[in-house]
Enzyme design. Structure first.
Site, PDB file in Angstrom:
ATOM      1  N   LYS A  10       1.201  -0.930   0.153  1.00 27.47           N
ATOM      2  CA  LYS A  10      -0.568   0.056   0.061  1.00 27.47           C
ATOM      3  C   LYS A  10       1.038   1.321  -0.109  1.00 27.47           C
ATOM      4  O   LYS A  10       0.201   2.103  -0.620  1.00 27.47           O
ATOM      5  CB  LYS A  10      -0.801   0.220   0.803  1.00 27.47           C
ATOM      6  CG  LYS A  10      -2.004  -0.653   1.667  1.00 27.47           C
ATOM      7  CD  LYS A  10      -3.038  -0.921   1.877  1.00 27.47           C
ATOM      8  CE  LYS A  10      -4.348  -1.740   1.763  1.00 27.47           C
ATOM      9  NZ  LYS A  10      -4.130  -2.722   2.980  1.00 27.47           N
ATOM     10  N   LYS A  12       3.704   1.342  -1.781  1.00 27.71           N
ATOM     11  CA  LYS A  12       4.197   1.968  -2.328  1.00 27.71           C
ATOM     12  C   LYS A  12       2.810   2.393  -3.432  1.00 27.71           C
ATOM     13  O   LYS A  12       3.434   3.202  -4.198  1.00 27.71           O
ATOM     14  CB  LYS A  12       4.649   0.527  -3.367  1.00 27.71           C
ATOM     15  CG  LYS A  12       5.781  -0.089  -2.993  1.00 27.71           C
ATOM     16  CD  LYS A  12       5.916  -1.257  -4.734  1.00 27.71           C
ATOM     17  CE  LYS A  12       7.616  -1.755  -4.386  1.00 27.71           C
ATOM     18  NZ  LYS A  12       7.434  -3.152  -5.540  1.00 27.71           N
ATOM     19  N   ASP A  69       9.889  -2.968  -9.109  1.00 30.24           N
ATOM     20  CA  ASP A  69      10.576  -3.975  -9.000  1.00 30.24           C
ATOM     21  C   ASP A  69      12.368  -3.289  -7.649  1.00 30.24           C
ATOM     22  O   ASP A  69      12.748  -2.618  -8.992  1.00 30.24           O
ATOM     23  CB  ASP A  69      11.682  -5.380  -8.940  1.00 30.24           C
ATOM     24  CG  ASP A  69      11.543  -6.237  -8.752  1.00 30.24           C
ATOM     25  OD1 ASP A  69      10.577  -6.406  -8.249  1.00 30.24           O
ATOM     26  OD2 ASP A  69      13.262  -6.934  -8.754  1.00 30.24           O
TER      27      ASP A  69
END
Ligand code: IMP
Length: 197
Positions: A10, A12, A69
């Site tokens: 959340k 991010k 990533d």
């Protein structure tokens, strides 16, 4: 334009929306898009794992999907935890246990230089892919400091600001962070892409 974030994180999601909303881009969660995708991160690079995640969520939702990533690469540990940052020490650890393990493994190690890396990938249903990378240099602190952020933020020290990521406001972090920089570069590519298409 709406992008689905290929992540359950959340924090991010908040960081992405903070940075991309002024472009008229709304980043929504997998749950909001009605999908729940478990992606095995089998890649050995941030680029590979970022693509795996974005592609899987785009295919499941039928919508453009964006993935980050990211991870912390510590020089004295040969770049570890790197792409394994979320799983450092095994799946059973929480964020605090993971950074404590890292501090333990850094005892007596020099140098303490490290960098956060983020690779953003966006996959479109027509097969187009956009990707951008950002890095932020710092050092591993000797002890956790600050309350904000997530993951390794309390032990990632930014020498120029004399603060850890956890001691920065969200705006301050986004201005210098790996994800902030990757999203800056991504925005430029996305604008070009949208102008052409
Ligand atoms: P991912 O979600 O598979 O990309 O895993 C990234 C992992 O790297 C997270 O679980 C955190 O442990 C770490 N990480 C990535 N970005 C940050 C950040 O901005 N602050 C702190 N830790 C981060």
């Amino acid at each position: 334009m709406k992008l689905v974030l290929a992540s359950k994180n959340k924090k991010k999601l908040v960081e992405m929306n903070d940075i991309l909303s002024h472009l008229g881009i709304e980043v929504c969660s997998e749950a909001e898009a009605g999908v729940d995708v478990e992606v095995e991160e089998t890649g050995t690079t941030f680029e590979e794992n970022s693509l795996l995640k974005a592609k899987a969520v785009m295919e499941a939702s039928g919508l453009p999907a964006i993935a980050d990533d990211s991870g912390l690469c510590v020089d004295a540990l040969g770049g570890a935890p790197g792409v394994y940052s979320a799983r450092y020490g095994g799946e059973g650890l929480d964020d605090v246990q993971r950074y404590q393990l890292l501090l333990e493994n850094m005892k007596g190690q020099m140098p303490r230089t490290a960098r956060f890396v983020s690779v953003i990938t966006c996959c479109f249903p027509n097969g187009d892919v956009l990707s951008a990378r950002g890095e932020c240099e710092g050092t591993v602190a000797f002890a956790p400091m600050g309350e904000g952020g997530f993951g390794y933020d309390p032990i990632f020290f930014v020498p120029g600001l004399k603060k850890t990521f956890s001691q920065l406001t969200a705006e301050e972090k986004n201005a210098i962070s790996h994800r902030g920089k990757a999203l800056e570069a991504f925005q430029v590519k996305l604008k070009e892409y949208l102008n052409k298409n």
